[in-house]
Design an enzyme around this catalytic site. Sequence first.
Site, PDB file in Angstrom:
ATOM      1  N   SER A 256       0.843  -1.189   0.000  1.00 52.94           N
ATOM      2  CA  SER A 256       0.000   0.000   0.000  1.00 52.94           C
ATOM      3  C   SER A 256       0.875   1.234   0.000  1.00 52.94           C
ATOM      4  O   SER A 256       2.084   1.162   0.166  1.00 52.94           O
ATOM      5  CB  SER A 256      -0.902   0.020   1.228  1.00 52.94           C
ATOM      6  OG  SER A 256      -0.151   0.442   2.351  1.00 52.94           O
ATOM      7  N   LYS A 257       0.239   2.340  -0.163  1.00 48.94           N
ATOM      8  CA  LYS A 257       0.983   3.599  -0.257  1.00 48.94           C
ATOM      9  C   LYS A 257       1.852   3.869   0.953  1.00 48.94           C
ATOM     10  O   LYS A 257       2.855   4.569   0.866  1.00 48.94           O
ATOM     11  CB  LYS A 257       0.009   4.754  -0.479  1.00 48.94           C
ATOM     12  CG  LYS A 257      -0.475   4.794  -1.913  1.00 48.94           C
ATOM     13  CD  LYS A 257      -1.510   5.861  -2.143  1.00 48.94           C
ATOM     14  CE  LYS A 257      -2.055   5.750  -3.559  1.00 48.94           C
ATOM     15  NZ  LYS A 257      -3.418   6.233  -3.670  1.00 48.94           N
ATOM     16  N   ARG A 258       1.462   3.314   2.059  1.00 49.87           N
ATOM     17  CA  ARG A 258       2.237   3.546   3.277  1.00 49.87           C
ATOM     18  C   ARG A 258       3.667   3.035   3.144  1.00 49.87           C
ATOM     19  O   ARG A 258       4.595   3.614   3.694  1.00 49.87           O
ATOM     20  CB  ARG A 258       1.591   2.816   4.467  1.00 49.87           C
ATOM     21  CG  ARG A 258       0.275   3.404   4.858  1.00 49.87           C
ATOM     22  CD  ARG A 258      -0.295   2.724   6.086  1.00 49.87           C
ATOM     23  NE  ARG A 258      -1.594   3.296   6.419  1.00 49.87           N
ATOM     24  CZ  ARG A 258      -1.750   4.461   7.018  1.00 49.87           C
ATOM     25  NH1 ARG A 258      -0.715   5.161   7.364  1.00 49.87           N
ATOM     26  NH2 ARG A 258      -2.958   4.929   7.267  1.00 49.87           N
ATOM     27  N   THR A 259       3.799   1.932   2.445  1.00 45.10           N
ATOM     28  CA  THR A 259       5.112   1.285   2.384  1.00 45.10           C
ATOM     29  C   THR A 259       6.006   1.793   1.260  1.00 45.10           C
ATOM     30  O   THR A 259       7.156   1.406   1.177  1.00 45.10           O
ATOM     31  CB  THR A 259       4.947  -0.242   2.246  1.00 45.10           C
ATOM     32  OG1 THR A 259       3.590  -0.537   1.945  1.00 45.10           O
ATOM     33  CG2 THR A 259       5.333  -0.917   3.516  1.00 45.10           C
TER      34      THR A 259
END
Length: 480
Positions: A256-259
């Site tokens: 996801s964008k977090r990573t």
Amino acid sequence: MSDSRPIRVRFAPSPTGNLHIGGARTALFNWAFARKMGGSFILRIEDTDRERNSQESLDSILNSLRWLGLDWDEGPEVGGDFGPYSQSERSECYSSAATKGLEEGWLYRCFCSPERIQKLKEEKLAAKENPHYDRCCRALCREESSLRSESGESFVLRFSVPDDEEIIIADHVRGEVKFHSSQVEDWVAVRSTGMPTYNFVCALDDAAMEISHVIRGEEHLVNTPKQVLMSRALGLQEPDFVHVPLILGQDGKKLSKRTGDTAVGDYKEKGYPPEALFNFLSLLGFSIDDETTIFGSEKLVSAFELSRINSSGAIFDTDKLAWICGDYIRACSAEALTERLLPFIKRAGFQVEEGEEEWLLRVVASYQERIGLYSDFPEMASWLFEGSVEVDKKAAKALRADGAAAVLMEIVKRLEAESNFPPQEFDSWIKSLSEELEIGMGNLMKPIRARLAGTLGGPPVGEMMALLGKEKTLARLQAT
RNA sequence: GGCCCCAUCGUCUAGUCUGGCCUAGGACACCAGGUUUUCAUCCUGGCAACAGGGGUUCAAAUCCCCUUGGGGUCACCA
């Protein structure tokens, strides 16, 4: 599981954002399978969610696909015999199926308010039960159902899931996956707006487009029973299923964008060679054998087998991606690399004048094995494009060293005395100078590098001088 | 939590279906050397895994079961 019908696979993105890395890999596998089998790769746009669709998203997805080198045989911009390929244009198909479902009883109107549904779920959850719809409206008789809809009451169409049916999905990578119909909710097939939902439309379109194999991410495995039930209700031929493992972030969870960057476009912007991303993506959940890691699309196509798809999730390892990128950049011809670098050079605001093509080629060649990404180049080679040099910490230290100034003066003198610039056999020239002056090579080269480029790294010093030219070299060496 | 999926070096994986050739192979990363005026490249070597427990079998990383761990999914999103 296998039959002899033509191989037709599809990638079905919804235009609600950019092409995700996971989606790209799914598209890649579909494409490779189609190409390997001499089948068709179809692009279908799943735009049943009006709220979130956008043309920009569609364009961006198409561009990303093309950038990766994936072409489609049917779909947007190319057409085909099974169109239209956007679900928003296929409403007749869907409404006739809905009517049929209502008549045959496998769809029913549900008049429950969203509030009631919400409350129901909360209660069930609190009681640690499955938060499924309680099928309240399923008991409504036809007369009442029609009456209420005619009177203008809002409703959705739900699928009437059979009570006690075994649903076995023959999946190419997971084997037989069993579900029991009691675990499947009476899901919403048509929204109160009249727009059908994904599960309804998916099975319909796969059948209508004669899709032979549904190759998609594992996150879809659990709603496959809904689609199978649909197929059964309509007597449609079921496709084979191929649920590919998820691509995971460094945290082991779905990427996801977090990573990190998840959009293919991000990688394009950052200067990753598309072939490298293609190669890397091919390696996630798939392998050709025990040693082949660098390969292009032709090789992938010839080696692709569904049976070689892995079943466990794969972490997106940016280190390995970086290595593959470097490998591609190094293996590239200087001409081709220059071509790829041009947009990044321009974006950095550097000018390449007419007549400087040869020079640029030489610059690129000298940096080829030093850059990891296209976007590294402008920064590393900036000293060749800009009038002034920014001196970094290590370079500054080299310039402050005892005797550095004197060394530089001496070098200037020697260079001016030479008839060739840079001196022929520069390596031995500088070496003998080092011996003559009794100055270590390091102490000789570092100040030169510092003055020329402002950094201690870079191409061989002789090459740097050649690239810069005599005039600028001498000027920079004498700068204060 | 229910349901579903998964489980080999830190990571990607080969080997698993069709048990023996596996004292488990490759690659990335990492570490140590070497080449090199710097950086990078390149070369050599090293570290490092069958989650645990039960079976089945002459033989199990490979087959079966349990446990544990991880993940996915539970929308009028797809």
